[in-house]
Design a protein around this motif. Sequence first.
Motif, short mmCIF file in Angstrom:
data_model
loop_
_atom_site.label_atom_id
_atom_site.label_comp_id
_atom_site.label_asym_id
_atom_site.label_seq_id
_atom_site.Cartn_x
_atom_site.Cartn_y
_atom_site.Cartn_z
N ILE A 1 0.88 -1.20 -0.11
CA ILE A 1 0.18 -0.10 0.08
C ILE A 1 1.09 1.28 0.07
N SER A 2 2.09 1.31 0.66
CA SER A 2 2.81 2.26 0.67
C SER A 2 3.49 2.67 -0.68
N VAL A 3 3.65 1.74 -1.57
CA VAL A 3 4.10 1.78 -2.76
C VAL A 3 2.93 2.41 -3.68
N ILE A 4 1.74 1.78 -3.39
CA ILE A 4 0.54 2.26 -4.32
C ILE A 4 0.48 3.91 -4.05
N LEU A 5 0.73 4.40 -2.74
CA LEU A 5 0.35 5.79 -2.51
C LEU A 5 1.49 6.64 -3.01
N LEU A 6 2.70 6.24 -3.18
CA LEU A 6 3.63 6.98 -4.06
C LEU A 6 3.55 6.94 -5.28
N ASP B 1 5.83 -19.69 18.46
CA ASP B 1 5.08 -18.75 19.28
C ASP B 1 5.74 -17.59 19.21
N GLY B 2 7.33 -17.15 19.27
CA GLY B 2 7.95 -15.99 18.93
C GLY B 2 7.58 -15.40 17.50
N LEU B 3 7.48 -16.43 16.48
CA LEU B 3 7.13 -16.01 15.51
C LEU B 3 5.87 -14.95 15.44
N MET B 4 4.77 -15.78 15.98
CA MET B 4 3.48 -14.98 15.91
C MET B 4 3.51 -13.88 16.81
N ILE B 5 4.22 -13.73 18.05
CA ILE B 5 4.32 -12.47 18.82
C ILE B 5 4.92 -11.44 18.13
N PHE B 6 5.97 -11.62 17.37
CA PHE B 6 6.90 -10.79 16.41
C PHE B 6 5.90 -10.19 15.70
N THR B 7 5.05 -10.99 15.05
CA THR B 7 4.20 -10.31 14.15
C THR B 7 3.13 -9.21 14.74
N TRP B 8 2.62 -9.79 15.64
CA TRP B 8 1.19 -8.88 16.20
C TRP B 8 1.81 -7.78 17.20
N THR B 9 3.05 -7.96 17.72
CA THR B 9 3.25 -6.97 18.92
C THR B 9 4.46 -6.10 18.31
N LYS B 10 5.25 -6.44 17.23
CA LYS B 10 6.50 -5.78 17.06
C LYS B 10 6.09 -5.10 15.57
N LEU B 11 5.97 -6.22 14.40
CA LEU B 11 5.94 -5.60 13.12
C LEU B 11 4.60 -4.98 12.80
N LEU B 12 3.35 -5.40 13.36
CA LEU B 12 2.00 -4.68 12.94
C LEU B 12 2.05 -3.28 13.38
N PRO B 13 2.31 -2.93 14.77
CA PRO B 13 2.49 -1.35 15.20
C PRO B 13 3.24 -0.54 14.25
N ILE B 14 4.43 -1.08 14.14
CA ILE B 14 5.37 -0.11 13.33
C ILE B 14 4.66 -0.07 11.70
N ALA B 15 4.29 -1.26 11.28
CA ALA B 15 3.68 -1.17 9.87
C ALA B 15 2.53 0.07 9.69
N ILE B 16 1.54 -0.22 10.90
CA ILE B 16 0.36 0.70 10.79
C ILE B 16 0.94 2.34 10.82
N ALA B 17 2.13 2.35 11.79
CA ALA B 17 2.35 3.63 12.04
C ALA B 17 3.14 4.29 10.64
N PHE B 18 3.64 3.43 9.68
CA PHE B 18 4.00 3.91 8.49
C PHE B 18 2.92 4.20 7.32
N LEU B 19 1.97 3.43 7.64
CA LEU B 19 0.83 3.57 7.13
C LEU B 19 0.07 4.82 7.25
N ILE B 20 0.24 5.44 8.24
CA ILE B 20 -0.42 6.72 8.77
C ILE B 20 0.55 7.67 8.20
N PHE B 21 1.77 7.56 8.64
CA PHE B 21 3.03 8.60 8.41
C PHE B 21 3.01 8.88 6.82
N ILE B 22 3.13 7.73 5.98
CA ILE B 22 3.32 8.25 4.80
C ILE B 22 2.28 9.11 3.64
N PRO B 23 0.95 8.62 4.01
CA PRO B 23 -0.06 9.48 3.24
C PRO B 23 -0.07 10.93 3.95
#
Length: 338
Positions: free
Chosen positions: A166-171, A304-326
């Motif tokens: 989506i970030s690429v699509i916005l640009l 379990d580490g793989l799933m925790i890494f997704t939902w607690t680490k990567l997802l908040p950062i990805a959502i932050a960039f999804l708001i920051f870029i537009p």
Amino acid sequence: MNLFNFIILPEFIVSLLLILIVLVPILLCVAWMTIIERKVMGSMQRRIGPNVVGYYGILQPFADALKLVVKEQIIPAQSNKALFFLAPMISLVFSLLAWGVVPFGSGMAIYDFSLGILYSLALASMGVYGSLFAGWAANSKYAFLGSLRTTAQMVSYELIYSTGIISVILLSGSLNLSVISESQSTIWYIVPLFPVFIIYLISAIAELNRTPFDLPEAESELVCGFMTEHSGMIFVFFYLAEYSGIVLMSTFSSVLFLGGYSFPEIFINHSFFNIQTFVLAIKALAFMFFFVWVRATYVRQRYDGLMIFTWTKLLPIAIAFLIFIPSTLIAFNIPPIS
């Protein structure tokens, strides 16, 4: 001009021939990808790797294919026969269908679809059914656990994967892969979107079930995951689907972040032939090498580490960039590059 204009053929036959012209090289690339991985990993681990069948071992993929084709197919007595055979076909077909919108050069795509990224994401989502059906139809605990892991992992990381796209699509301001490639003639999107690219790359490795995120196929825990009960020719379909996914993801990533077939015009205009496809292949090979490099470097993570890494680490950062870029594009009144 159509390649087959000089021959009077029905339109559907012409379309079929055009598809085969693209499909046969792709299947050959998938075969070479297997030998590339084994040779590169052999070099990284101070081993020789395959070197007997053909010069430098380049015919090893064909020897492996022949061995698997002639092997006996063992079907579990209590399995669902229809889904057992259908699952590998689903995985392979959906991994090949996504090539329909990939541009190999200016105007060189099977179908230059205006919603090409949406089409690719839809097919990627459908591919999970192959793993799910394989695990359930085999009536095996190991295969069933592997299919559940695959489904949970792919659904989780598709959120991160889609955010990067989506970030690429916005640009670029477009969902068309050709437009996205051509919009990077000045600067590749990996430069302004480097943090997003890193997140995207992590999610791409998880989407491909590659090390260190190959938990659905963890041989130390689940024998071979959702493919445990498959053998012979139907196992080849899963094998081809996995490596076709690597080649496709490498090509797709190069289109999104490295400009695809685009190259500085000074080289293309003064060359004796169109090097756009060659440029795309070089960029895709760089990603393929990276995926092999990661496999040779990192160890498998806990699930379990793989799933925790997704939902607690990567997802908040990805959502932050999804708001920051537009927000940045609107604040500075930056129009889409296309």
